[in-house]
Structure formats: structure tokens, C-alpha cells
Design a protein around this motif. Structure first.
Motif, PDB file in Angstrom:
ATOM      1  N   ALA A 142      55.856  56.883  14.879  1.00 59.01           N
ATOM      2  CA  ALA A 142      57.306  57.168  14.840  1.00 59.01           C
ATOM      3  C   ALA A 142      57.825  57.629  16.193  1.00 59.01           C
ATOM      4  CB  ALA A 142      57.580  58.224  13.780  1.00 59.01           C
ATOM      5  N   GLU A 143      56.994  57.453  17.241  1.00 54.31           N
ATOM      6  CA  GLU A 143      57.393  57.935  18.585  1.00 54.31           C
ATOM      7  C   GLU A 143      58.721  57.318  19.026  1.00 54.31           C
ATOM      8  OE1 GLU A 143      53.365  59.618  18.569  1.00 54.31           O
ATOM      9  OE2 GLU A 143      54.443  58.026  17.565  1.00 54.31           O
ATOM     10  N   PRO A 144      59.520  58.033  19.817  1.00 51.05           N
ATOM     11  CA  PRO A 144      60.788  57.491  20.327  1.00 51.05           C
ATOM     12  C   PRO A 144      60.605  56.187  21.103  1.00 51.05           C
ATOM     13  CG  PRO A 144      60.655  59.839  20.749  1.00 51.05           C
ATOM     14  CD  PRO A 144      59.333  59.441  20.196  1.00 51.05           C
ATOM     15  N   GLU A 145      59.433  56.014  21.719  1.00 54.65           N
ATOM     16  CA  GLU A 145      59.173  54.794  22.505  1.00 54.65           C
ATOM     17  C   GLU A 145      59.021  53.582  21.573  1.00 54.65           C
ATOM     18  OE1 GLU A 145      57.332  57.666  22.852  1.00 54.65           O
ATOM     19  OE2 GLU A 145      58.530  58.361  24.550  1.00 54.65           O
ATOM     20  N   VAL A 146      58.512  53.818  20.349  1.00 59.15           N
ATOM     21  CA  VAL A 146      58.417  52.726  19.359  1.00 59.15           C
ATOM     22  C   VAL A 146      59.832  52.342  18.923  1.00 59.15           C
ATOM     23  CG1 VAL A 146      57.579  52.083  17.059  1.00 59.15           C
ATOM     24  CG2 VAL A 146      56.137  53.480  18.562  1.00 59.15           C
ATOM     25  N   GLU A 147      60.676  53.354  18.711  1.00 60.24           N
ATOM     26  CA  GLU A 147      62.064  53.099  18.310  1.00 60.24           C
ATOM     27  C   GLU A 147      62.823  52.378  19.435  1.00 60.24           C
ATOM     28  OE1 GLU A 147      64.032  56.647  17.011  1.00 60.24           O
ATOM     29  OE2 GLU A 147      65.745  55.529  16.195  1.00 60.24           O
ATOM     30  N   ASP A 148      62.518  52.750  20.678  1.00 58.80           N
ATOM     31  CA  ASP A 148      63.195  52.104  21.821  1.00 58.80           C
ATOM     32  C   ASP A 148      62.804  50.624  21.892  1.00 58.80           C
ATOM     33  OD1 ASP A 148      63.443  52.651  25.419  1.00 58.80           O
ATOM     34  OD2 ASP A 148      65.001  52.284  23.923  1.00 58.80           O
ATOM     35  N   LEU A 149      61.517  50.344  21.649  1.00 60.62           N
ATOM     36  CA  LEU A 149      61.063  48.939  21.620  1.00 60.62           C
ATOM     37  C   LEU A 149      61.782  48.186  20.503  1.00 60.62           C
ATOM     38  CD1 LEU A 149      59.161  46.550  22.310  1.00 60.62           C
ATOM     39  CD2 LEU A 149      57.475  47.575  20.765  1.00 60.62           C
ATOM     40  N   ALA A 150      61.878  48.801  19.332  1.00 58.67           N
ATOM     41  CA  ALA A 150      62.561  48.142  18.199  1.00 58.67           C
ATOM     42  C   ALA A 150      64.021  47.861  18.558  1.00 58.67           C
ATOM     43  CB  ALA A 150      62.473  49.011  16.950  1.00 58.67           C
TER      44      ALA A 150
END
Ligand code: EPZ
Length: 420
Positions: free
Chosen positions: A190-198
Motif C-alpha cells: 500500500a506504499e505511496p509509490e505503488v499508488e503513484d505508479l497506479a
């Protein structure tokens, strides 16, 4: 080779801009392989790790242009094999596996070596590729993934014995966006970097719900288009400067950051007794009387980040109290402890828990940088120590911190980079 000479005892004060996130930039650069169209990515930090990734993109056939933080990629005709000599230099290169498999239905990527923070398995990445219908083989140090009939959506549990996997979640998401049907990633990072990629993938036309939570749902689409995206701030660089402000500061403000991505770190600093003020895009830290020791355990996001563990070991050395830090993500991630003990730190390692009795004066000494975050922690300890410290193997810092020494000097630190 270069080394950093640090003269301890300075007080830090003032404002510093945080760079774009390394750990967002790397998978987003890899994701440009999913389209023939041109992608523009802004606020990419100038680091050796991002340089390696742009070289890998060029090696597989993409046109890559880079100028002051902006990278333009056009991956019109690409091949499916990532170059061993580049991939072996940076473990994060594994995140080209998903986009190459998604776009070309075939990928050959060398297995990442281990590194000083521990064994870096990719079994969860391969579990994800197989779940999407690919055949996975390991041969001569390479992972070979093939899906001649294309990938098919599936429900995949991506949890490993150490919890979620950030790049594993990224790889599955990047492979699933062009798969037929629906993919559900359970136990997603759930890291912010995963959300940024999404968010980057959604700008390309991907259909993704739930990024930033532990359950991500992806509806496959036929093709993806180019887009323009600015990566988020680097929350670990931000946390590192906040610890510098806690250890040596008389009011340090970090700018161009998102405090929401640093909740666990800010909570920990407040519990130690530091005063923290936040605005929409800045955070200021002040000493606030005598700091207290802490007991921390690293956890997947939103828990306390493993990438801040070494820096908090340095902070604990500066607090006249007993603190403990338990590392659950990379239990061997304590290379910095031996080096800090050379500077007089009182740290006792029991398994994956460091027990630190802080307050004793640290003294400067020649120390060896090892992994990226351990090296930054040594710079923090050296700025607190009495006398001169030499930090060798500076390339570890240059992998993940953009102009760290210049930024610290602008706050008043006494340090210089010299040829080793
Ligand atoms: C990312 O690495 C970060 N790197 C790391 O930051 C960070 O420490 C790590 O996530 C944890 O937050 C980038 O984003 C480029 P994981 P990643 O897969 O994705 C185990 C830094 O300093 N695991 O989330 O490679 C693994 O051994 C770097 O910027 C498996 O068992 O880490 C670890 O114990 C260092 N099998 C845990 O999961 C797998 O297939 C978390 O690793 C994959 C991982």
C-alpha cells in the motif's frame, strides 16, 4: 571513488527542497515500456539508480531523453531481454519484468543478486506472473517469462512471509493492465509509490481501483497511451532530513513534501518530544526540551518504514535514553550498527532488535558506507560526533540521495566531498 569528510558539531537551520521519489521513479520509468507512445515523467531525481533505469530502457530499444529532472521515453520498438550487466547493478531493475511481459508476452531479466540488507528473493514476483498464465523458468541466472497466448486476469495473493512486496505488487499491476479480464491483487503493498505508479498507469488508460490499499482491482485493456506525470516527493529523503533536524537542528523546514506520506515517522518524532508543524507542502521540526527514547518496529506501509530504520538508530544515539528498533522487513538490515559503534555508539544487537543507549558523545572516525540508508545514517551520526569523520564508498549515497551533501551544507553542516 569519492569520500565525504564531515566535521561534527554544526547546528542546522533553514529550509531545503525535497526531490522527487526514487522509489516512485523507478517503476514508473519501467512502465513506459507498456506503450509505443511518448511518456513524459517530471521530477525524476538525478541519481545513479534512475540513471541505470534509463540506460536499461535505452538498451531494450526505447528512445530516452533526459534534461534536468524531466525524462521523455518513447518505447516504439523494444526487445524483451533486459541487459544482464545493467540489471545486476540494481535490484530494482526487476520491475521491468511486468511491463515487458505485459507488452511483449515475453521477458528475460537476470535474477537480482542479494545485497547487504539481506537476501532479495523474487518468488512472489514469479508467483504473480504464473498466476496471470505465464510460464516462468529460471535458467543461467535469468528469469524467463513467456505467455504466447497473452496474460489472463486472476485473483492473486501476493503476501510473503515478510508481508507485502512493493516491487512485486508493481510488477503484477504492470503485467495485469494489458491482460484479458480482471485481476485482483490481495495482500498488495500500500506504499505511496505503488499508488503513484497506479496513477501513472491510469493516465495511460489503465483501469485500476484500490491502489494504496491492500486490495487492488485491475480491468485489463487492449492498449495504453502516452502521458505526462510528475512523481511524488521522496518521503524517505524527507524523513532523513527531519531526523537531521531532530539531531542537530534549531528549526529545519523541508519543502515540496506531502506530510500524509510520513505519518508514522512524524508520530515517532512527536513521541520523542520534537515539535512538528506541517502545511500543505512543508514540514518544520524544532527541538522541544529533552527528547525521550523510543521503541519502534518496522512494518509495511502505513507502518514505520524500514528505509528509515538506520536513520532512527542514529537519532537514538543522540537521545540520552534507551531506545529499541526491531526490523521485521529485512532482519539483517543493521550494517550501520558496527560503523556507529566505531564512533562510540552504545548499541546492542539481539537478533533483529537494536537496543541503543544514547547520550554518550560520538567521536569522528573513518567509517564505511554499505547500503543506501545506512550510509545516510552514518552522515547523520558524523554530523553529531565530535571531530572529523571520513565516510568512504560515497557511491552508496549517490544511488538514492540527490545532492545530499549540498543540501546539508545549505542548512549549515560542515562537510566536503573529496577524491578517495
Ligand atoms: C522496495 O524494495 C524499496 N525499493 C526498498 O527501498 C524498500 O526497503 C522495500 O520496498 C520495503 O519497503 C524500491 O522501491 C526500488 P519488498 P522491494 O519486495 O520491493 C520479501 C531503498 O532504500 N520478498 O517490498 O524489493 C523481501 O525479502 C530500498 O530505497 C520476498 O520474500 O522490497 C522483504 O523481506 C531498499 N519475496 C520483504 O518481502 C519476493 O518475491 C519486502 O520486500 C519479494 C520480496
Amino acid at each position: 571513488m569519492e569520500k565525504l569528510i564531515v566535521h561534527g558539531g554544526a547546528t542546522l537551520k533553514g529550509r531545503v527542497n525535497i526531490s522527487g521519489s526514487k522509489n516512485s521513479s523507478l517503476p514508473i520509468l519501467a512502465a513506459t515500456l507498456l506503450t509505443k507512445d511518448e511518456c513524459t515523467i517530471r521530477r525524476v531525481p538525478d541519481l545513479s539508480d534512475t540513471n541505470y533505469m534509463t540506460q536499461i530502457l535505452a538498451e531494450v530499444g526505447a528512445d530516452v531523453e533526459r534534461a534536468s529532472g524531466v525524462v521523455v521515453v518513447k518505447a516504439e520498438n523494444i526487445k524483451s531481454e533486459a541487459p544482464y550487466d545493467l540489471v545486476r547493478k540494481m535490484r530494482a531493475s526487476i520491475c521491468v519484468l511486468g511491463p515487458l511481459t505485459g507488452r511483449l508476452r515475453h521477458a528475460v531479466v537476470s535474477l537480482p543478486g542479494g545485497c547487504v540488507i539481506g537476501d532479495r528473493p523474487v518468488d512472489l514476483h514469479l508467483r504473480g506472473m504464473e498466476a496471470l498464465g505465464a510460464e516462468v523458468k529460471v535458467d543461467a541466472g535469468n528469469v524467463i517469462v513467456s505467455a504466447p497466448k497473452g496474460l489472463k486476469g486472476a485473483t492473486i495473493n501476493m503476501l510473503g512471509k515478510q508481508g507485502s512486496t512493493v516491487l512485486g505488487t508493481d510488477n503484477v499491476m504492470m503485467a495485469a493492465v494489458l491482460a484479458k479480464g480482471t485481476t485482483i491483487i490481495e495482500g498488495a503493498a500500500a506504499e505511496p509509490e505503488v499508488e503513484d505508479l497506479a496513477n501513472f498507469l491510469k493516465k495511460m488508460g489503465a483501469k485500476i481501483e484500490g491502489a494504496g490499499t491492500n486490495r487492488i482491482v485491475i480491468e485489463g485493456v487492449k492498449e495504453l497511451n502516452g502521458c505526462d506525470h510528475t512523481v511524488i516527493a521522496d518521503r524517505i529523503e524527507a524523513g532523513t532530513f527531519l531526523v537531521a533536524g531532530a539531531m542537530l537542528g534549531d528549526g529545519v523546514t523541508i519543502k515540496r513534501v506531502n506530510a500524509d506520506h510520513l505519518r508514522a515517522v512524524l508520530d515517532a518524532l512527536r513521541k520523542c518530544g520534537f515539535a512538528i508543524e506541517t502545511t500543505k507542502d512543508s514540514i518544520t521540526i524544532h527541538p522541544n526540551g529533552t527528547a525521550k527514547g523510543f521503541d519502534l518496529t518496522t512494518l509495511p506501509y502505513p507502518g514505520f518504514p524500514t528505509d528509515m530504520q538506520a536513520q532512527f538508530c542514529a537519532l537514538a544515539c543522540a537521545i540520552p535514553d534507551v531506545s529499541t528498533i526491531t526490523e521485521t522487513i529485512f532482519p539483517q538490515r543493521f550494517m550501520h550498527v558496527a560503523e556507529m559503534k566505531r564512533m562510540g555508539a552504545n548499541i546492542d544487537l539481539q537478533g533483529a532488535t537494536a537496543r541503543i543507549r544514547g547520550g554518550a558523545k560520538l567521536s569522528g572516525a573513518p567509517v564505511m558506507a554499505s547500503d543506501l540508508r545506512a550510509s545516510a545514517a552514518l552522515v547523520l551520526a558524523a554530523m553529531k560526533a565530535e571531530g572529523r569523520t571520513e565516510i568512504n564508498r560515497l557511491y552508496h549515497i549517490d544511488r538514492g540521495y540527490e545532492h545530499l551533501d549540498d543540501k546539508l551544507s545549505s542548512l549549515g553542516a560542515q562537510l566536503e566531498r573529496v577524491k578517495a
